[in-house]
Design a protein around this motif. Structure first.
Motif, PDB file in Angstrom:
ATOM      1  N   HIS A 106      -4.281  -6.009   0.978  1.00 50.76           N
ATOM      2  CA  HIS A 106      -3.460  -5.220   1.900  1.00 50.76           C
ATOM      3  C   HIS A 106      -3.639  -5.674   3.337  1.00 50.76           C
ATOM      4  O   HIS A 106      -2.679  -5.703   4.118  1.00 50.76           O
ATOM      5  CB  HIS A 106      -3.829  -3.743   1.795  1.00 50.76           C
ATOM      6  CG  HIS A 106      -3.534  -3.129   0.464  1.00 50.76           C
ATOM      7  ND1 HIS A 106      -2.279  -3.133  -0.083  1.00 50.76           N
ATOM      8  CD2 HIS A 106      -4.342  -2.487  -0.428  1.00 50.76           C
ATOM      9  CE1 HIS A 106      -2.317  -2.517  -1.262  1.00 50.76           C
ATOM     10  NE2 HIS A 106      -3.554  -2.129  -1.492  1.00 50.76           N
TER      11      HIS A 106
ATOM     12  N   SER B 280      -5.470   1.331  -5.188  1.00 46.83           N
ATOM     13  CA  SER B 280      -6.096   0.012  -5.085  1.00 46.83           C
ATOM     14  C   SER B 280      -7.589   0.159  -4.799  1.00 46.83           C
ATOM     15  O   SER B 280      -8.011   1.084  -4.105  1.00 46.83           O
ATOM     16  CB  SER B 280      -5.438  -0.803  -3.976  1.00 46.83           C
ATOM     17  OG  SER B 280      -5.515  -0.117  -2.742  1.00 46.83           O
TER      18      SER B 280
ATOM     19  N   TRP C  34       0.807  -1.219   0.000  1.00 49.47           N
ATOM     20  CA  TRP C  34       0.000   0.000   0.000  1.00 49.47           C
ATOM     21  C   TRP C  34       0.842   1.273   0.000  1.00 49.47           C
ATOM     22  O   TRP C  34       0.413   2.307  -0.554  1.00 49.47           O
ATOM     23  CB  TRP C  34      -0.957   0.013   1.182  1.00 49.47           C
ATOM     24  CG  TRP C  34      -0.342   0.252   2.541  1.00 49.47           C
ATOM     25  CD1 TRP C  34       0.057  -0.671   3.440  1.00 49.47           C
ATOM     26  CD2 TRP C  34      -0.080   1.527   3.139  1.00 49.47           C
ATOM     27  NE1 TRP C  34       0.559  -0.068   4.572  1.00 49.47           N
ATOM     28  CE2 TRP C  34       0.483   1.285   4.421  1.00 49.47           C
ATOM     29  CE3 TRP C  34      -0.265   2.856   2.739  1.00 49.47           C
ATOM     30  CZ2 TRP C  34       0.862   2.314   5.277  1.00 49.47           C
ATOM     31  CZ3 TRP C  34       0.125   3.881   3.601  1.00 49.47           C
ATOM     32  CH2 TRP C  34       0.672   3.603   4.854  1.00 49.47           C
TER      33      TRP C  34
ATOM     34  N   GLY D 149      -8.551  -4.255   0.123  1.00 46.23           N
ATOM     35  CA  GLY D 149      -8.357  -3.990   1.544  1.00 46.23           C
ATOM     36  C   GLY D 149      -9.569  -4.475   2.314  1.00 46.23           C
ATOM     37  O   GLY D 149     -10.154  -3.747   3.124  1.00 46.23           O
TER      38      GLY D 149
ATOM     39  N   PHE E  25      -5.389   3.229   2.670  1.00 46.22           N
ATOM     40  CA  PHE E  25      -5.881   2.776   1.369  1.00 46.22           C
ATOM     41  C   PHE E  25      -7.392   2.625   1.463  1.00 46.22           C
ATOM     42  O   PHE E  25      -7.955   2.501   2.557  1.00 46.22           O
ATOM     43  CB  PHE E  25      -5.246   1.432   0.973  1.00 46.22           C
ATOM     44  CG  PHE E  25      -5.189   0.432   2.101  1.00 46.22           C
ATOM     45  CD1 PHE E  25      -6.286  -0.363   2.414  1.00 46.22           C
ATOM     46  CD2 PHE E  25      -4.042   0.296   2.871  1.00 46.22           C
ATOM     47  CE1 PHE E  25      -6.237  -1.263   3.459  1.00 46.22           C
ATOM     48  CE2 PHE E  25      -3.984  -0.610   3.917  1.00 46.22           C
ATOM     49  CZ  PHE E  25      -5.086  -1.393   4.218  1.00 46.22           C
TER      50      PHE E  25
ATOM     51  N   SER F 159       1.307   2.169  -3.578  1.00 44.51           N
ATOM     52  CA  SER F 159       0.119   2.384  -4.407  1.00 44.51           C
ATOM     53  C   SER F 159      -0.313   3.845  -4.263  1.00 44.51           C
ATOM     54  O   SER F 159      -0.098   4.470  -3.220  1.00 44.51           O
ATOM     55  CB  SER F 159      -1.018   1.457  -3.969  1.00 44.51           C
ATOM     56  OG  SER F 159      -1.468   1.787  -2.668  1.00 44.51           O
TER      57      SER F 159
END
Length: 700
Positions: free
Chosen positions: A511, A479, A456, A484, A608, A459
């Motif tokens: 994640h 993402s 993460w 997640g 995230f 990302s």
């Protein structure tokens, strides 16, 4: 002083990876004799202050702070003047001075107390040394002491120096110290810096200009290292970049920098905020090669040097084609081929995550620095960048279009193109591979990272590819929430005393799984079990008992990590006569609802986008039936959705389905009230009640 104020950090590279030429010059510099120094005079305004006009009610303030970062004499000189304004401010008389034991030492430490009546008392008490952090040869230590007899209106003066400890235990092991400093943060050793690259910039100092107290006046000075030109093999200049500091500008003269500030607000962090670096008022000082004329030229030349080094390391793909064919086997689908290459590369011994690997152990195991992908494959080990580049080489050998890219980890910083520091900002590598006409990002050098997932921190982050002009900056893909995902399936039985007992099966995806695997990559099973149990207990009402009974996919790259728990929640249902009142969701602990304050200082920053799904089945005891159930809830907007449904599936089976989706990670201040209102409604929905009553017997 709960926290040492006005922190001045020298970047890791400046502390631990100073080139040998400069290091030799440092040792040969003659020491200057210390001159006797009086204390700065108190001003009438300092004596008269009883409150802070710009922060009314403050319990203490910094009247003055001064830091001199002197690379000519290899020392940092600090002076601070603190005034106690309220009784609660006396806690700030507990002084803490952090330093790196073994490479630094604290000297010339003095303090004095100026009473409200003007009486001056030098500090003569005991100074203690304690460890704040220890990792291998790295020890972050604290000099601590308490100034006695502090009253409201007292002023504390403090001064000291932090100098290089040339005789310290870490001085002869720069490699271990460098790795320790990197691993003391959240990032493992990346590698990938060209060994013979010319220096275009070099970090000199980083100043966080705020503290947890208001500062009336502050001054920062920087004195350059006199032989810095040896590092650049030519002329260089001193430069700087500020953050959140406009319109104040430092002055530079004769390779010396000075910054004067007034009325600096305190820094107080909040939960779920961007990194401190993103919000702090700060100044970075760095050396810059005189031949660099503008920003684009700097990034172009740095990215070219990095890319050339990366390509030399990757080498000729034909030399690893046999290994690529071996890993691919009989797979014919392009995605399947790439997945097998990815799995094969992840089996390479990853030295970046072996935190206990000392220099002596490396020598005993004959671990050498890899010069190319052929070395990595032949030896079976490498640091992060070695493994990423090996994946790129194998992908090319298999016919894919692939390249390494440099990325800025976003957990501890924001990338600033105005800060001319390539490797301290772009501190990670990933692989970009074209598959089916689409450029996809892969993270093979992160242990347990599933195929197609990028850690993460990398990302939705700043990245850089090499190009002739201009530099090819880009943002890595964000993402989706389902990468997640936390899914909890609970099967619980209610007793007549209002207690619940049963099992909870939690599936962490993407994640959520990777974070938990990496957190315990070197821990024993007991530590991982304890943390997982605590996490579920925090999501349950106080007093719940949780025991992990099964853990699946704990150490692999499967997208899902599955944990099964036995739980017991006593007294959740409240008995009132012949009725019982039960919260619709037992998974409604305090940790679920982070926003309690009406106002906020900083943006909200989730790591995230994420999703939480709860599927709860409660079996009711004989004699009780659901008399009242909450109405179904459903809410959706452009950044989130929430639904809750409570249904009867048979006379004694109550089923609750809950689904919360957060679709983005950054929420500016102006969106805070909207976000908080959503979580307030989520909490109200989760705390809705089911009323149970004695079931009516059918007539005879």
């Amino acid at each position: 002083m709960r926290r040492t104020p006005a922190r001045c950090r020298s970047p890791r590279i400046a502390l631990a990876v100073v080139p040998a030429l400069v290091a030799a010059a440092l040792v040969l510099l003659p020491a200057r004799p210390a001159a006797a120094q009086g204390w700065p005079a108190l001003t009438p305004e300092e004596k008269a202050m009883t409150d802070c006009p710009l922060q009314p009610g403050a319990d203490a303030v910094w009247l003055y702070r001064e830091i001199v970062e002197d690379q000519e004499d290899i020392k940092r000189t600090v002076f601070k003047r603190l005034k106690i304004l309220k009784e609660s401010g006396r806690d700030h008389a507990n002084i803490e001075i952090p330093y790196y034991s073994g490479s630094q030492k604290v000297s010339n430490l003095e303090a004095r107390l100026i009473g409200p009546n003007g009486t001056i008392t030098p500090f003569t008490g005991q100074v203690f040394d304690k460890t704040a952090l220890r990792y291998r040869r790295l020890r972050v230590a604290l000099k601590t002491f308490a100034v006695p007899d502090v009253e409201v209106g007292s002023i504390i003066d403090l001064r000291y120096k932090i100098e290089a400890d040339l005789g310290g235990s870490s001085g002869s092991d720069d490699e271990d110290l460098s790795e320790s400093l990197q691993l003391s943060g959240s990032h493992p050793t990346e590698g990938g810096m060209p060994r013979s690259s010319e220096f275009l910039s070099f970090p000199a100092a980083h100043w966080d200009l705020q503290d947890d107290l208001f500062t009336v006046r502050a001054k920062y000075r920087f004195v350059s290292f006199p032989y810095i030109g040896l590092l650049f093999m030519g002329p260089c200049r001193l430069s700087w970049v500020s953050h959140n500091l406009e319109p104040v500008r430092p002055e530079i003269k004769n390779m010396r920098l000075e910054l004067s500030l007034e009325n600096i607000p305190p820094f107080e962090g909040e939960e779920l905020m961007t990194s401190e670096q993103a919000e702090q008022i700060s100044l970075d000082v760095f050396y810059l090669a005189a031949k660099i004329s503008d920003r684009d030229e700097y990034w172009k030349r740095e990215s070219r040097a990095w890319q050339k080094a990366a390509e030399r390391f990757i080498g000729d793909p034909d030399k690893v084609s046999a290994k690529a064919l071996e890993l691919i086997g009989d797979e014919t689908d392009p995605a399947g081929k790439l997945k097998r290459l990815y799995a094969g590369v992840q089996k390479i011994r990853n030295l970046s995550y072996e935190k206990g690997l000392t220099r002596n152990q490396r020598k005993a195991q004959d671990i050498k620095s890899n010069r190319g992908v052929v070395d990595v494959i032949g030896r079976g080990y490498g640091v992060r960048s070695d493994i990423t580049r090996t994946f790129v080489a194998l992908a090319r050998a298999a016919g894919f279009e692939a390249e390494p890219v440099r990325i800025a980890n976003r957990d501890d910083k924001i990338f600033r193109v105005s800060l001319w520091s390539f490797y301290s900002q772009l501190d990670a590598e990933a692989a970009q591979v074209k598959l089916g006409g689409q450029a996809l990002l892969f993270d093979p050098a992160t242990p347990f990272c599933p195929f197609g997932l990028v850690h993460w921190t990398r990302s939705n982050a700043a990245g850089l590819r090499y190009s002739d002009a201009p530099p090819a900056f880009f943002v890595t893909p964000a993402s989706p929430p389902d990468q997640g995902l936390t899914r909890r399936e609970a099967a619980l039985a209610l007793d007549l005393r209002g207690g619940l007992a049963g099992t909870v099966r939690t599936t962490y995806t993407g994640h959520k799984a990777l974070i938990r695997r990496l957190e315990h990559i070197h821990d024993d099973a007991g530590s991982r079990t304890k943390d997982l149990e605590k996490e579920l207990a925090d999501a349950l009402p106080m007093g719940a008992a949780v025991s992990l009974t099964k853990l699946e996919n704990a150490d692999g790259s499967d997208p899902d990590l599955v944990a099964t728990f036995s739980v017991s929640i006593p007294g959740l249902g409240a008995v009132a006569g012949d009725k019982m009142i039960l919260p619709v969701s037992p998974l409604a602990g305090e940790a679920q609802y982070p926003f309690r304050h009406a106002e906020r200082r900083y943006p909200v920053y989730f790591p995230f986008p994420y999703r939480e799904i709860d599927d709860i089945v409660v079996t009711l005891p004989e004699g009780l039936a659901a008399e009242v159930r909450p109405e179904d809830l459903k809410e959706q907007n452009d950044f989130a959705s929430y639904s809750l449904a409570c249904a009867l599936e048979g006379p004694r089976r109550l089923r609750v389905r809950r689904d919360l989706v957060i679709r983005k990670s950054f929420f500016p201040i102006e969106q805070y009230k909207t976000l908080k209102a959503l979580f307030d409604r989520v909490r109200a929905g989760d705390e809705a009640q089911v009323v149970l009553a004695a079931s009516k017997k059918p007539p005879i």
